[in-house]
Scaffold this motif. Structure first.
Motif, PDB file in Angstrom:
ATOM      1  N   GLN A   1     -39.808 -63.495  73.864  1.00 39.71           N
ATOM      2  CA  GLN A   1     -40.990 -63.072  72.887  1.00 39.71           C
ATOM      3  C   GLN A   1     -40.792 -63.933  71.569  1.00 39.71           C
ATOM      4  O   GLN A   1     -39.732 -64.694  71.415  1.00 39.71           O
ATOM      5  CB  GLN A   1     -40.970 -61.541  72.468  1.00 39.71           C
ATOM      6  CG  GLN A   1     -39.420 -61.336  72.041  1.00 39.71           C
ATOM      7  CD  GLN A   1     -39.292 -59.833  71.548  1.00 39.71           C
ATOM      8  OE1 GLN A   1     -39.876 -58.881  72.426  1.00 39.71           O
ATOM      9  NE2 GLN A   1     -38.717 -59.507  70.649  1.00 39.71           N
ATOM     10  N   LEU A   2     -41.856 -63.989  70.749  1.00 47.64           N
ATOM     11  CA  LEU A   2     -41.821 -64.606  69.538  1.00 47.64           C
ATOM     12  C   LEU A   2     -42.519 -63.778  68.612  1.00 47.64           C
ATOM     13  O   LEU A   2     -43.509 -63.109  68.783  1.00 47.64           O
ATOM     14  CB  LEU A   2     -42.958 -65.754  69.665  1.00 47.64           C
ATOM     15  CG  LEU A   2     -43.105 -66.859  68.455  1.00 47.64           C
ATOM     16  CD1 LEU A   2     -42.015 -67.674  68.149  1.00 47.64           C
ATOM     17  CD2 LEU A   2     -44.451 -67.750  68.674  1.00 47.64           C
ATOM     18  N   GLU A   3     -41.799 -63.965  67.180  1.00 44.75           N
ATOM     19  CA  GLU A   3     -42.261 -63.039  66.185  1.00 44.75           C
ATOM     20  C   GLU A   3     -43.369 -63.929  65.371  1.00 44.75           C
ATOM     21  O   GLU A   3     -43.139 -65.179  65.333  1.00 44.75           O
ATOM     22  CB  GLU A   3     -41.069 -62.762  65.508  1.00 44.75           C
ATOM     23  CG  GLU A   3     -39.985 -62.085  65.886  1.00 44.75           C
ATOM     24  CD  GLU A   3     -40.130 -60.704  65.714  1.00 44.75           C
ATOM     25  OE1 GLU A   3     -40.769 -60.201  65.301  1.00 44.75           O
ATOM     26  OE2 GLU A   3     -39.422 -60.183  66.886  1.00 44.75           O
ATOM     27  N   ILE A   4     -44.444 -63.041  65.097  1.00 43.20           N
ATOM     28  CA  ILE A   4     -45.522 -63.841  64.533  1.00 43.20           C
ATOM     29  C   ILE A   4     -45.786 -63.206  63.399  1.00 43.20           C
ATOM     30  O   ILE A   4     -45.609 -61.919  62.915  1.00 43.20           O
ATOM     31  CB  ILE A   4     -46.903 -63.404  65.401  1.00 43.20           C
ATOM     32  CG1 ILE A   4     -46.684 -63.860  66.719  1.00 43.20           C
ATOM     33  CG2 ILE A   4     -48.248 -64.021  64.714  1.00 43.20           C
ATOM     34  CD1 ILE A   4     -46.684 -65.415  67.062  1.00 43.20           C
TER      35      ILE A   4
ATOM     36  N   ARG B   1     -48.702 -72.176  66.504  1.00 41.95           N
ATOM     37  CA  ARG B   1     -47.393 -72.117  66.807  1.00 41.95           C
ATOM     38  C   ARG B   1     -47.346 -71.260  67.929  1.00 41.95           C
ATOM     39  O   ARG B   1     -46.631 -71.498  68.857  1.00 41.95           O
ATOM     40  CB  ARG B   1     -46.487 -71.510  65.674  1.00 41.95           C
ATOM     41  CG  ARG B   1     -45.086 -71.422  65.728  1.00 41.95           C
ATOM     42  CD  ARG B   1     -44.257 -71.217  64.661  1.00 41.95           C
ATOM     43  NE  ARG B   1     -44.423 -69.472  64.222  1.00 41.95           N
ATOM     44  CZ  ARG B   1     -43.154 -68.548  64.839  1.00 41.95           C
ATOM     45  NH1 ARG B   1     -42.339 -69.202  65.441  1.00 41.95           N
ATOM     46  NH2 ARG B   1     -43.485 -67.400  64.439  1.00 41.95           N
ATOM     47  N   ALA B   2     -47.766 -70.064  68.152  1.00 38.75           N
ATOM     48  CA  ALA B   2     -47.889 -69.121  69.313  1.00 38.75           C
ATOM     49  C   ALA B   2     -48.317 -70.023  70.492  1.00 38.75           C
ATOM     50  O   ALA B   2     -47.656 -69.997  71.708  1.00 38.75           O
ATOM     51  CB  ALA B   2     -48.613 -68.129  69.131  1.00 38.75           C
ATOM     52  N   ARG B   3     -49.448 -70.817  70.313  1.00 38.45           N
ATOM     53  CA  ARG B   3     -49.737 -71.567  71.658  1.00 38.45           C
ATOM     54  C   ARG B   3     -48.932 -72.649  71.928  1.00 38.45           C
ATOM     55  O   ARG B   3     -48.493 -72.745  73.116  1.00 38.45           O
ATOM     56  CB  ARG B   3     -51.290 -72.477  71.396  1.00 38.45           C
ATOM     57  CG  ARG B   3     -52.252 -71.629  71.389  1.00 38.45           C
ATOM     58  CD  ARG B   3     -53.773 -72.384  71.239  1.00 38.45           C
ATOM     59  NE  ARG B   3     -53.755 -73.154  69.935  1.00 38.45           N
ATOM     60  CZ  ARG B   3     -54.209 -72.889  68.746  1.00 38.45           C
ATOM     61  NH1 ARG B   3     -55.077 -71.575  68.907  1.00 38.45           N
ATOM     62  NH2 ARG B   3     -54.602 -73.723  67.902  1.00 38.45           N
ATOM     63  N   ARG B   4     -48.222 -73.268  71.202  1.00 39.34           N
ATOM     64  CA  ARG B   4     -47.071 -74.336  71.348  1.00 39.34           C
ATOM     65  C   ARG B   4     -46.033 -73.691  71.953  1.00 39.34           C
ATOM     66  O   ARG B   4     -45.335 -74.340  72.976  1.00 39.34           O
ATOM     67  CB  ARG B   4     -46.639 -75.127  70.208  1.00 39.34           C
ATOM     68  CG  ARG B   4     -47.718 -76.004  69.429  1.00 39.34           C
ATOM     69  CD  ARG B   4     -47.199 -76.803  68.397  1.00 39.34           C
ATOM     70  NE  ARG B   4     -47.001 -76.209  67.261  1.00 39.34           N
ATOM     71  CZ  ARG B   4     -47.610 -75.725  66.260  1.00 39.34           C
ATOM     72  NH1 ARG B   4     -49.001 -75.849  66.240  1.00 39.34           N
ATOM     73  NH2 ARG B   4     -47.426 -75.006  65.221  1.00 39.34           N
ATOM     74  N   TRP B   5     -45.428 -72.454  71.653  1.00 37.77           N
ATOM     75  CA  TRP B   5     -44.467 -71.752  71.870  1.00 37.77           C
ATOM     76  C   TRP B   5     -44.546 -71.347  73.351  1.00 37.77           C
ATOM     77  O   TRP B   5     -43.886 -71.738  74.429  1.00 37.77           O
ATOM     78  CB  TRP B   5     -44.223 -70.501  71.144  1.00 37.77           C
ATOM     79  CG  TRP B   5     -42.761 -69.663  71.599  1.00 37.77           C
ATOM     80  CD1 TRP B   5     -41.632 -69.832  71.417  1.00 37.77           C
ATOM     81  CD2 TRP B   5     -43.191 -68.350  72.450  1.00 37.77           C
ATOM     82  NE1 TRP B   5     -40.804 -68.947  72.102  1.00 37.77           N
ATOM     83  CE2 TRP B   5     -41.922 -68.106  72.668  1.00 37.77           C
ATOM     84  CE3 TRP B   5     -44.093 -67.866  72.999  1.00 37.77           C
ATOM     85  CZ2 TRP B   5     -41.505 -66.827  73.483  1.00 37.77           C
ATOM     86  CZ3 TRP B   5     -43.844 -66.681  73.709  1.00 37.77           C
ATOM     87  CH2 TRP B   5     -42.639 -66.367  73.913  1.00 37.77           C
ATOM     88  N   ALA B   6     -45.881 -70.791  73.774  1.00 39.03           N
ATOM     89  CA  ALA B   6     -46.327 -70.286  75.149  1.00 39.03           C
ATOM     90  C   ALA B   6     -46.222 -71.684  76.053  1.00 39.03           C
ATOM     91  O   ALA B   6     -45.560 -71.708  77.198  1.00 39.03           O
ATOM     92  CB  ALA B   6     -47.522 -69.783  75.101  1.00 39.03           C
TER      93      ALA B   6
ATOM     94  N   PRO C   1     -47.300 -58.428  60.577  1.00 37.29           N
ATOM     95  CA  PRO C   1     -46.466 -59.026  61.571  1.00 37.29           C
ATOM     96  C   PRO C   1     -46.763 -58.357  62.954  1.00 37.29           C
ATOM     97  O   PRO C   1     -47.139 -57.385  63.133  1.00 37.29           O
ATOM     98  CB  PRO C   1     -45.126 -58.887  61.170  1.00 37.29           C
ATOM     99  CG  PRO C   1     -45.253 -58.468  59.914  1.00 37.29           C
ATOM    100  CD  PRO C   1     -46.362 -57.725  59.705  1.00 37.29           C
ATOM    101  N   ALA C   2     -46.469 -59.375  64.032  1.00 37.45           N
ATOM    102  CA  ALA C   2     -46.765 -59.044  65.565  1.00 37.45           C
ATOM    103  C   ALA C   2     -45.697 -59.715  66.368  1.00 37.45           C
ATOM    104  O   ALA C   2     -44.934 -60.530  65.737  1.00 37.45           O
ATOM    105  CB  ALA C   2     -48.190 -59.386  65.865  1.00 37.45           C
ATOM    106  N   VAL C   3     -45.538 -59.179  67.669  1.00 42.10           N
ATOM    107  CA  VAL C   3     -44.655 -59.971  68.399  1.00 42.10           C
ATOM    108  C   VAL C   3     -45.463 -60.334  69.721  1.00 42.10           C
ATOM    109  O   VAL C   3     -46.187 -59.522  70.289  1.00 42.10           O
ATOM    110  CB  VAL C   3     -43.580 -58.651  68.800  1.00 42.10           C
ATOM    111  CG1 VAL C   3     -42.722 -59.519  70.168  1.00 42.10           C
ATOM    112  CG2 VAL C   3     -42.876 -58.539  67.760  1.00 42.10           C
ATOM    113  N   LEU C   4     -45.252 -61.429  70.102  1.00 41.78           N
ATOM    114  CA  LEU C   4     -45.936 -62.182  71.361  1.00 41.78           C
ATOM    115  C   LEU C   4     -45.050 -61.802  72.270  1.00 41.78           C
ATOM    116  O   LEU C   4     -43.755 -62.371  72.048  1.00 41.78           O
ATOM    117  CB  LEU C   4     -46.489 -63.447  70.935  1.00 41.78           C
ATOM    118  CG  LEU C   4     -46.573 -64.458  72.335  1.00 41.78           C
ATOM    119  CD1 LEU C   4     -47.991 -63.873  72.971  1.00 41.78           C
ATOM    120  CD2 LEU C   4     -47.055 -65.776  71.911  1.00 41.78           C
ATOM    121  N   ARG C   5     -45.281 -61.443  73.420  1.00 43.60           N
ATOM    122  CA  ARG C   5     -44.249 -61.331  74.707  1.00 43.60           C
ATOM    123  C   ARG C   5     -44.929 -62.118  75.846  1.00 43.60           C
ATOM    124  O   ARG C   5     -46.404 -61.853  75.922  1.00 43.60           O
ATOM    125  CB  ARG C   5     -44.160 -60.047  74.889  1.00 43.60           C
ATOM    126  CG  ARG C   5     -43.338 -59.205  73.602  1.00 43.60           C
ATOM    127  CD  ARG C   5     -43.192 -57.907  74.706  1.00 43.60           C
ATOM    128  NE  ARG C   5     -42.402 -57.072  73.449  1.00 43.60           N
ATOM    129  CZ  ARG C   5     -42.940 -56.040  72.711  1.00 43.60           C
ATOM    130  NH1 ARG C   5     -44.024 -55.312  73.369  1.00 43.60           N
ATOM    131  NH2 ARG C   5     -42.426 -55.329  71.808  1.00 43.60           N
TER     132      ARG C   5
END
Length: 157
Positions: free
Chosen positions: A2-5, A14-19, A56-60
């Protein structure tokens, strides 16, 4: 994983790069149609959380483990949890609207999607089936051999 957003539009990139960086160890090739669809779904769900909640959100991500026998057929899951209790509402965007199509894209591209209450907020998720066996062509890697865009009409402008 998971990634904190943070509630900032820069977080979408940043979420796209992380995924994308997580795909390498999952057995999903960066050039597979499934990878591009997965990144688009991450982008849409994170954008919705950032734009519509301002919290804030969390991407899993739940990606297949290539070490297991079920990996080639295991679904890929994207989930974004936020602290807003407002239900996601698909909108009907007009021709000139610059937004309002995110959940329609998720509905078209994902094999399944939904949402549920999670604590004081909610979790929105979607899943993609990965039906290809290792070594099959990239065209077979998404939707059991169907193109992600089959049946859709496009207009060049």
């Amino acid at each position: 994983m998971q990634l904190e957003i943070r509630p900032d539009s820069a977080e979408v990139g940043r979420a796209r790069r992380w995924a994308r960086s997580r795909l390498a160890g999952s057995g999903i090739g960066a050039d597979e149609p499934l990878a591009e669809t997965l990144i688009l779904l991450v982008s849409e769900l994170v954008t919705n959380a950032v734009v519509h909640t301002g919290r804030p959100a969390v991407l899993r991500l739940s990606l297949p483990d290539p070490a297991t026998r079920a990996a080639p057929s295991a679904p890929v899951r994207v989930e974004v949890a936020d602290t807003s209790s407002r239900a996601p509402v698909p909108r009907c965007a007009g021709d000139e609207a610059t937004g309002g199509r995110g959940l329609a894209l998720v509905d078209c591209l994902a094999d399944r999607w939904g949402w549920s209450a999670e604590g004081a907020g909610k979790s929105i998720w979607c899943e993609l089936d990965r039906c290809a066996k290792p070594g099959e062509s990239a065209a077979m890697a998404y939707g059991c051999g169907l193109s992600a865009y089959e049946g859709l009409a496009f207009e060049a402008v």
